[in-house]
Enzyme design. Sequence first.
Site, PDB file in Angstrom:
ATOM      1  N   TYR A 193       0.793 -20.643  10.889  1.00 21.70           N
ATOM      2  CA  TYR A 193       1.758 -20.308  11.935  1.00 21.70           C
ATOM      3  C   TYR A 193       2.912 -19.429  11.476  1.00 21.70           C
ATOM      4  CZ  TYR A 193      -0.819 -23.980  14.267  1.00 21.70           C
ATOM      5  OH  TYR A 193      -1.832 -24.725  14.807  1.00 21.70           O
TER       6      TYR A 193
ATOM      7  N   ASN B 155       1.588 -21.360  25.337  1.00 26.75           N
ATOM      8  CA  ASN B 155       0.946 -21.875  24.138  1.00 26.75           C
ATOM      9  C   ASN B 155       1.098 -23.391  24.230  1.00 26.75           C
ATOM     10  OD1 ASN B 155       0.121 -22.726  21.631  1.00 26.75           O
ATOM     11  ND2 ASN B 155       1.206 -21.132  20.511  1.00 26.75           N
TER      12      ASN B 155
ATOM     13  N   HIS C 273      -6.643 -28.432  24.431  1.00 21.83           N
ATOM     14  CA  HIS C 273      -7.997 -28.946  24.267  1.00 21.83           C
ATOM     15  C   HIS C 273      -8.332 -30.142  25.140  1.00 21.83           C
ATOM     16  CE1 HIS C 273      -7.579 -26.225  20.984  1.00 21.83           C
ATOM     17  NE2 HIS C 273      -6.635 -26.979  20.434  1.00 21.83           N
TER      18      HIS C 273
ATOM     19  N   ASP D  55      -4.357 -28.602  35.814  1.00 18.74           N
ATOM     20  CA  ASP D  55      -4.137 -28.738  37.251  1.00 18.74           C
ATOM     21  C   ASP D  55      -2.804 -28.129  37.678  1.00 18.74           C
ATOM     22  OD1 ASP D  55      -6.591 -29.964  37.430  1.00 18.74           O
ATOM     23  OD2 ASP D  55      -5.776 -31.993  37.683  1.00 18.74           O
TER      24      ASP D  55
ATOM     25  N   HIS E 249      -2.455 -18.363  21.565  1.00 15.90           N
ATOM     26  CA  HIS E 249      -2.480 -19.124  20.318  1.00 15.90           C
ATOM     27  C   HIS E 249      -2.133 -18.156  19.200  1.00 15.90           C
ATOM     28  CE1 HIS E 249      -4.468 -22.343  22.467  1.00 15.90           C
ATOM     29  NE2 HIS E 249      -5.236 -21.401  23.000  1.00 15.90           N
TER      30      HIS E 249
ATOM     31  N   SER F 290      -2.840 -18.622  16.011  1.00 16.44           N
ATOM     32  CA  SER F 290      -3.979 -18.550  15.098  1.00 16.44           C
ATOM     33  C   SER F 290      -5.238 -18.198  15.883  1.00 16.44           C
ATOM     34  CB  SER F 290      -4.169 -19.891  14.388  1.00 16.44           C
ATOM     35  OG  SER F 290      -4.600 -20.886  15.310  1.00 16.44           O
TER      36      SER F 290
ATOM     37  N   ARG G  67     -10.916 -26.907  18.164  1.00 14.29           N
ATOM     38  CA  ARG G  67      -9.891 -25.961  18.611  1.00 14.29           C
ATOM     39  C   ARG G  67     -10.465 -24.818  19.454  1.00 14.29           C
ATOM     40  NH1 ARG G  67      -5.086 -27.232  16.104  1.00 14.29           N
ATOM     41  NH2 ARG G  67      -5.297 -28.308  14.109  1.00 14.29           N
TER      42      ARG G  67
END
Length: 139
Positions: free
Chosen positions: A22, A72, A78, A85, A98, A100, A109
Site C-alpha cells: 500500500y 475503496n 469481498h 445494495d 484498489h 494493489s 481478493r
Amino acid sequence: MKILFINGVNLNMTGVREKGVYGVQSLDEINSEIAAYFKGDECLFFQSNCEGDICSRIQSSKEEGIDGIVLNAGAYTHYSYAIRDAIASVSVPVVEVHMSNVHAREEFRSKSVLSEVCKGVICGFGKNSYILAAQSFKL
C-alpha cells in the site's frame, strides 16, 4: 464536479501496514495529493471501518450533489452485500478501486461482490488508482 472518495475498513492504516503493498504515505497524504490534482473540483473524503457508516455515506450522496463516488471498500469488497445494495440504491456512479492488483494476490481478493453494481473497477496503480477512477467521471 463534486467527487466523493470513500475508503473502508483498515485503510486508515495506509502507510503503516503492508507498506510493500500500500505504500508509505498515509491516507491523509494521499487525499491531499488527490485534492491538489483535482484542484478545480470539489473533493470530499470519508473513511470508516464501519460498514453501516459507509452505506449511509453512499446513500446520502445524491442529496449532497455528488457527481461520482470513488470507493475503496477494503476487505468489505469481498463480502459486503450491504455496501453492494447501498451502491445499487443510488443513481450516483461509483467506481471501485484498489491500490494493489487484487488479482495478483490471495485468491479471495479477486472476488468482488461490488463490481457488478459499479461503473467500473480500477486496481493495481497504487494511489493513482483513485485519480484514474475520478478521471472517469469526466469522460
